[in-house]
Enzyme design. Structure first.
Site, mmCIF file in Angstrom:
data_model
loop_
_atom_site.group_PDB
_atom_site.id
_atom_site.type_symbol
_atom_site.label_atom_id
_atom_site.label_comp_id
_atom_site.label_asym_id
_atom_site.label_seq_id
_atom_site.Cartn_x
_atom_site.Cartn_y
_atom_site.Cartn_z
ATOM 1 N N THR A 1 -13.945 4.971 13.575
ATOM 2 C CA THR A 1 -15.258 4.830 14.225
ATOM 3 C C THR A 1 -15.114 3.826 15.368
ATOM 4 O OG1 THR A 1 -16.308 5.267 12.127
ATOM 5 C CG2 THR A 1 -17.690 4.271 13.837
ATOM 6 N N GLU B 1 -17.572 6.820 0.518
ATOM 7 C CA GLU B 1 -16.746 6.327 -0.574
ATOM 8 C C GLU B 1 -17.339 6.841 -1.879
ATOM 9 O OE1 GLU B 1 -15.896 2.126 -0.287
ATOM 10 O OE2 GLU B 1 -15.583 2.344 1.855
ATOM 11 N N THR C 1 -11.828 -0.374 12.070
ATOM 12 C CA THR C 1 -12.421 -1.036 13.245
ATOM 13 C C THR C 1 -13.478 -2.015 12.738
ATOM 14 O OG1 THR C 1 -13.957 0.831 13.433
ATOM 15 C CG2 THR C 1 -12.050 0.874 14.882
ATOM 16 N N CYS D 1 -18.975 0.283 6.474
ATOM 17 C CA CYS D 1 -19.386 1.132 7.609
ATOM 18 C C CYS D 1 -20.766 0.797 8.162
ATOM 19 C CB CYS D 1 -19.345 2.601 7.198
ATOM 20 S SG CYS D 1 -17.670 3.171 6.926
ATOM 21 N N LYS E 1 0.841 -1.199 0.000
ATOM 22 C CA LYS E 1 0.000 0.000 0.000
ATOM 23 C C LYS E 1 0.876 1.249 0.000
ATOM 24 C CE LYS E 1 -3.951 -0.533 2.360
ATOM 25 N NZ LYS E 1 -4.733 -0.627 3.605
HETATM 26 C C1 UDX Z 1 -21.436 5.743 4.888
HETATM 27 C C2 UDX Z 1 -21.910 7.131 5.377
HETATM 28 O O1 UDX Z 1 -22.728 7.734 4.381
HETATM 29 C C3 UDX Z 1 -20.715 8.003 5.670
HETATM 30 O O2 UDX Z 1 -21.125 9.257 6.180
HETATM 31 C C4 UDX Z 1 -19.837 7.289 6.686
HETATM 32 O O3 UDX Z 1 -18.678 8.054 6.968
HETATM 33 C C5 UDX Z 1 -19.440 5.915 6.185
HETATM 34 O O4 UDX Z 1 -20.589 5.167 5.866
HETATM 35 P P1 UDX Z 1 -20.533 4.765 2.584
HETATM 36 O O5 UDX Z 1 -20.380 3.454 3.276
HETATM 37 O O6 UDX Z 1 -19.434 5.235 1.693
HETATM 38 O O7 UDX Z 1 -20.763 5.940 3.655
HETATM 39 O O8 UDX Z 1 -21.850 4.650 1.705
HETATM 40 P P2 UDX Z 1 -23.258 5.358 1.547
HETATM 41 O O9 UDX Z 1 -23.247 6.242 0.371
HETATM 42 O O10 UDX Z 1 -23.728 5.933 2.822
HETATM 43 O O11 UDX Z 1 -24.154 4.089 1.169
HETATM 44 C C6 UDX Z 1 -24.264 2.997 2.079
HETATM 45 C C7 UDX Z 1 -25.070 1.882 1.494
HETATM 46 O O12 UDX Z 1 -26.447 2.230 1.473
HETATM 47 C C8 UDX Z 1 -24.723 1.475 0.063
HETATM 48 O O13 UDX Z 1 -24.702 0.060 -0.008
HETATM 49 C C9 UDX Z 1 -25.851 2.055 -0.761
HETATM 50 O O14 UDX Z 1 -26.078 1.318 -1.929
HETATM 51 C C10 UDX Z 1 -27.007 1.951 0.218
HETATM 52 N N1 UDX Z 1 -28.101 2.907 -0.030
HETATM 53 C C11 UDX Z 1 -27.862 4.241 0.069
HETATM 54 C C12 UDX Z 1 -29.376 2.454 -0.322
HETATM 55 O O15 UDX Z 1 -29.625 1.249 -0.391
HETATM 56 N N2 UDX Z 1 -30.376 3.364 -0.512
HETATM 57 C C13 UDX Z 1 -30.176 4.698 -0.426
HETATM 58 O O16 UDX Z 1 -31.147 5.453 -0.619
HETATM 59 C C14 UDX Z 1 -28.878 5.158 -0.130
#
Ligand code: UDX
Length: 441
Positions: A121, A150, A85, A268, A35
């Site tokens: 976290t 992400e 974590t 997350c 990395k």
């Molecule tokens: C999330 C939080 O948004 C972010 O603030 C935190 O720091 C880390 O966790 P991330 O895991 O990158 O971020 O993804 P996010 O865009 O939140 O989507 C999470 C999941 O929910 C994805 O699998 C997405 O497909 C799903 N999702 C999102 C839905 O199924 N429906 C929605 O309306 C929105």
């Protein structure tokens, strides 16, 4: 400022590059030599839009270096702890071994007055424990949670919705003198976003740690709420996408995070709600988070439902049927397959006897490493060759824009399952496809 970033994963690599782009002298530290080698060459070790450009720019200016040696953190004014974590195997609790190891190995290199800013976290209570552990070094611990998504990580880091500082407090709940000094240091680190008007919430350790898990729990709950409505829609012939539009116009509710489909995954949301439930149990308030168990169950049921739908359209059995799965990443614009609904459904169908071919614009290598028994193809049309059913599982733009006629020539049967409710049912049906979705007639 001189800044060290401990842990160069999705969070740390972006944070290091973003801090360098704000004008700080940054050293990123990670135990993974491959990395670090990639980052030194300005290559991002994972797919994240705009990160390669940021790495190259900051690296060329000499403001960003990477190392595998924690001793290189010595001399930095602020040390950001950005290690993972993950969920403990077989338990809901978070595995804090990386946090403990990184803080433990950093301690000998800290100088009195250095600021250690926790971004990982963690279960509430961790900061208090780490602060005690760091006390003999004279360094000050601040909890500074990160909310980046992400796919938007660079944007979210450079222009966050808000900044949160959890400071050490005295018996009256006021920041200690050390805490106030640490706040000044962080204000200098974040001078640019603060200057743009980013809201700042200054609070105590416990609140700062809770903010992060509360935010993720709320988002997970919002998604599971609409997916529970999708179950109702399936039982009544209603359309969950129109329902979401209609309730979303209420500004108190809002339309964002109301997209019904295969549900949430990633590194997350799933593990954070589980770790939060585990922590609530330890604190004797598990009833307060009982609803998160339901949030998790609704989410997992969507994966089962889509396999049932595949069986339904394949006349009762998927054994020996060819299934094309479009998407392996947990969401578009990411190559992350951690707890990916797409990959979990693909694997489940393969285990139940289907011949599953998965494609994804970025995540094939990560998916193959996790599920080597699945079949992989580089394009949607290639994956769909001879398919009895096609499942859109991750809503990458190129899958949203798929032409039903172009795909028709590849498949054996024109059956499409829209796992993310992003296709136009009328268009696919007009092209002769059997269209099925989650929560839509
Ligand atoms: C999330 C939080 O948004 C972010 O603030 C935190 O720091 C880390 O966790 P991330 O895991 O990158 O971020 O993804 P996010 O865009 O939140 O989507 C999470 C999941 O929910 C994805 O699998 C997405 O497909 C799903 N999702 C999102 C839905 O199924 N429906 C929605 O309306 C929105």
């Amino acid at each position: 400022m001189r800044v060290s970033v401990i842990g160069c994963g999705y969070l740390g690599a972006v944070h290091a590059a973003a801090m360098a782009s704000l004008g700080h002298e940054v050293v990123g530290i990670d135990v993974d030599e491959r990395k670090v080698a990639a980052l030194r060459e300005g290559r991002a070790p994972f797919y994240e839009p705009s990160l390669p450009e940021l790495l190259t720019e900051a690296g060329a200016g000499g403001h960003l270096t990477f190392s595998t040696d924690i001793a290189d953190a010595h001399g930095a004014d602020v040390h950001f702890v950005c290690v993972g974590t993950p969920q403990m195997t077989g338990e809901f609790r978070a595995d804090l071994s990386y946090v403990d190891a990184s803080v433990g190995s950093l301690a000998p290199y800290l100088r009195p007055g250095d600021v250690v800013a926790g971004k990982s976290t963690v279960p509430v209570g961790t900061a208090e424990r780490l602060a005690e552990q760091l006390a003999p070094t004279g360094a000050v611990l601040v909890w500074n949670p990160e909310f980046l998504r992400e796919g938007f990580a660079v944007q979210d880091t450079l222009h966050p919705d808000r900044l949160v500082y959890g400071l050490p407090t005295d018996d009256d709940g006021e920041p200690t003198a050390e805490g106030r000094k640490a706040r000044d240091v962080l204000d200098e680190v974040y001078a640019t976003p603060l200057g743009e008007g980013t809201p700042l919430v200054v609070t105590d350790y416990a609140t700062a740690q809770l903010v992060k898990v509360a935010a993720n729990s709320f988002l997970a709950t919002k998604i599971s709420f609409i997916n529970a409505m999708a179950e109702l829609c399936e039982a009544t012939g209603a359309d969950v996408t129109r329902l979401a539009d209609a309730i979303g116009y209420d500004a108190r509710i809002g339309r964002r995070f109301l997209n019904a489909g295969l549900g949430f995954g990633g590194g997350c949301l799933p593990k954070d709600i589980r770790a939060f439930m585990a922590r609530a149990g330890e604190l004797g308030v598990s009833d307060a988070l009982g609803f998160l168990r339901e949030v998790d169950s609704v989410n997992m049921r969507r994966r089962v439902r889509v396999v049932d739908l595949a069986r339904e359209v394949c006349d009762g059995s998927i054994v020996g049927r060819r299934v094309a799965v479009l998407g392996a990443a947990f969401k578009p614009d990411s190559d992350d397959v951690r707890d990916s609904p797409a990959l979990s459904v693909a694997a489940q169908m393969q285990l139940q006897g289907a011949h599953v071919t998965v494609t994804d614009p970025q995540a094939i290598e990560n998916a193959r490493a996790k599920w080597p028994d699945l079949h992989f193809a580089t394009t949607a049309v290639e994956a769909a060759q001879g398919a009895d059913v096609v499942l859109l599982a991750t809503e990458w733009q190129e899958y949203r824009e798929l032409d039903p006629d172009a795909l028709a020539s590849a498949v054996a049967h024109k059956r499409i399952l829209d796992g993310r409710n992003v296709l136009d049912p009328a268009r696919w049906r007009a092209a002769g496809w059997t269209y099925r979705a989650l929560g839509r007639p």
